[in-house]
Design a protein around this motif. Structure first.
Motif, short mmCIF file in Angstrom:
data_model
loop_
_atom_site.label_atom_id
_atom_site.label_comp_id
_atom_site.label_asym_id
_atom_site.label_seq_id
_atom_site.Cartn_x
_atom_site.Cartn_y
_atom_site.Cartn_z
N GLU A 14 0.83 -1.21 0.00
CA GLU A 14 0.00 0.00 0.00
C GLU A 14 0.87 1.26 0.00
O GLU A 14 0.51 2.27 -0.60
CB GLU A 14 -0.92 0.00 1.21
CG GLU A 14 -2.04 -1.01 1.11
CD GLU A 14 -2.81 -1.19 2.41
OE1 GLU A 14 -2.62 -0.39 3.35
OE2 GLU A 14 -3.59 -2.15 2.48
N ALA A 15 2.01 1.18 0.67
CA ALA A 15 2.93 2.33 0.73
C ALA A 15 3.76 2.46 -0.54
O ALA A 15 4.49 3.44 -0.71
CB ALA A 15 3.84 2.19 1.95
N GLY A 16 3.69 1.47 -1.42
CA GLY A 16 4.45 1.50 -2.66
C GLY A 16 5.88 1.01 -2.53
O GLY A 16 6.68 1.15 -3.45
N ALA A 17 6.20 0.40 -1.40
CA ALA A 17 7.56 -0.09 -1.16
C ALA A 17 7.79 -1.48 -1.74
O ALA A 17 8.93 -1.89 -1.94
CB ALA A 17 7.85 -0.11 0.34
N VAL A 18 6.71 -2.20 -2.01
CA VAL A 18 6.80 -3.57 -2.54
C VAL A 18 5.80 -3.67 -3.68
O VAL A 18 4.67 -3.18 -3.59
CB VAL A 18 6.47 -4.61 -1.45
CG1 VAL A 18 6.47 -6.02 -2.02
CG2 VAL A 18 7.48 -4.53 -0.30
N ARG A 19 6.22 -4.34 -4.76
CA ARG A 19 5.33 -4.54 -5.90
C ARG A 19 4.07 -5.30 -5.48
O ARG A 19 4.11 -6.15 -4.61
CB ARG A 19 6.05 -5.33 -7.00
CG ARG A 19 7.19 -4.60 -7.60
CD ARG A 19 7.86 -5.36 -8.74
NE ARG A 19 7.46 -6.75 -8.90
CZ ARG A 19 8.27 -7.69 -9.37
NH1 ARG A 19 9.51 -7.40 -9.70
NH2 ARG A 19 7.84 -8.91 -9.51
N ARG A 20 2.99 -5.01 -6.15
CA ARG A 20 1.70 -5.64 -5.84
C ARG A 20 1.66 -7.12 -6.23
O ARG A 20 0.85 -7.88 -5.70
CB ARG A 20 0.57 -4.91 -6.53
CG ARG A 20 0.41 -3.50 -6.00
CD ARG A 20 -0.90 -3.38 -5.30
NE ARG A 20 -1.05 -2.03 -4.77
CZ ARG A 20 -1.48 -1.80 -3.55
NH1 ARG A 20 -1.77 -2.78 -2.77
NH2 ARG A 20 -1.61 -0.57 -3.13
N ASP A 21 2.50 -7.53 -7.17
CA ASP A 21 2.47 -8.92 -7.61
C ASP A 21 3.31 -9.85 -6.73
O ASP A 21 3.42 -11.03 -7.02
CB ASP A 21 2.90 -9.04 -9.08
CG ASP A 21 4.33 -8.59 -9.32
OD1 ASP A 21 4.85 -7.78 -8.53
OD2 ASP A 21 4.92 -9.06 -10.31
N ILE A 22 3.88 -9.33 -5.67
CA ILE A 22 4.65 -10.15 -4.73
C ILE A 22 3.72 -10.67 -3.65
O ILE A 22 2.96 -9.92 -3.05
CB ILE A 22 5.79 -9.32 -4.07
CG1 ILE A 22 6.75 -8.78 -5.12
CG2 ILE A 22 6.52 -10.13 -3.01
CD1 ILE A 22 7.51 -9.83 -5.87
#
Length: 58
Positions: A14-22
Protein backbone atom coordinates in the motif's frame (compact mmCIF):
# COMPACT_ATOMS: atom_id res chain seq x y z
CA UNK A 1 3.06 -15.58 12.24
CA UNK A 2 1.91 -15.96 8.66
CA UNK A 3 -0.91 -13.48 9.28
CA UNK A 4 1.60 -10.94 10.64
CA UNK A 5 3.79 -11.31 7.54
CA UNK A 6 0.75 -10.96 5.28
CA UNK A 7 -0.26 -7.79 7.12
CA UNK A 8 3.23 -6.28 6.90
CA UNK A 9 3.47 -7.18 3.21
CA UNK A 10 0.09 -5.59 2.49
CA UNK A 11 1.13 -2.40 4.29
CA UNK A 12 4.38 -2.26 2.35
CA UNK A 13 2.49 -2.74 -0.91
CA UNK A 14 0.00 0.00 0.00
CA UNK A 15 2.93 2.33 0.73
CA UNK A 16 4.45 1.50 -2.66
CA UNK A 17 7.56 -0.09 -1.16
CA UNK A 18 6.80 -3.57 -2.54
CA UNK A 19 5.33 -4.54 -5.90
CA UNK A 20 1.70 -5.64 -5.84
CA UNK A 21 2.47 -8.92 -7.61
CA UNK A 22 4.65 -10.15 -4.73
CA UNK A 23 2.98 -12.60 -2.35
CA UNK A 24 4.25 -14.26 0.83
CA UNK A 25 5.88 -17.23 -1.00
CA UNK A 26 7.91 -14.86 -3.21
CA UNK A 27 8.83 -12.69 -0.24
CA UNK A 28 9.95 -15.76 1.68
CA UNK A 29 12.11 -16.90 -1.24
CA UNK A 30 13.69 -13.45 -1.53
CA UNK A 31 14.47 -13.29 2.19
CA UNK A 32 15.93 -16.79 2.24
CA UNK A 33 18.02 -16.04 -0.86
CA UNK A 34 19.35 -12.81 0.65
CA UNK A 35 20.18 -14.53 3.92
CA UNK A 36 21.94 -17.41 2.16
CA UNK A 37 23.92 -15.08 -0.08
CA UNK A 38 25.00 -13.00 2.91
CA UNK A 39 25.94 -16.15 4.84
CA UNK A 40 28.00 -17.51 1.94
CA UNK A 41 30.11 -14.37 1.63
CA UNK A 42 30.37 -13.26 5.25
CA UNK A 43 33.76 -14.90 5.66
CA UNK A 44 35.23 -12.87 2.80
CA UNK A 45 35.67 -9.41 4.28
CA UNK A 46 36.43 -7.57 1.06
CA UNK A 47 33.38 -9.00 -0.68
CA UNK A 48 31.17 -8.18 2.30
CA UNK A 49 32.43 -4.61 2.21
CA UNK A 50 31.66 -4.36 -1.51
CA UNK A 51 28.20 -5.88 -1.33
CA UNK A 52 27.06 -4.30 1.93
CA UNK A 53 23.70 -5.04 3.42
CA UNK A 54 20.95 -6.55 1.25
CA UNK A 55 18.52 -4.20 2.99
CA UNK A 56 18.47 -0.54 2.06
CA UNK A 57 17.99 1.91 4.86
CA UNK A 58 16.17 5.18 4.09
Amino acid sequence: MLKAVETLLARAQEAGAVRRDIAVPELNALLIGAACARHDIRHVRSMTERTGSPVRHP
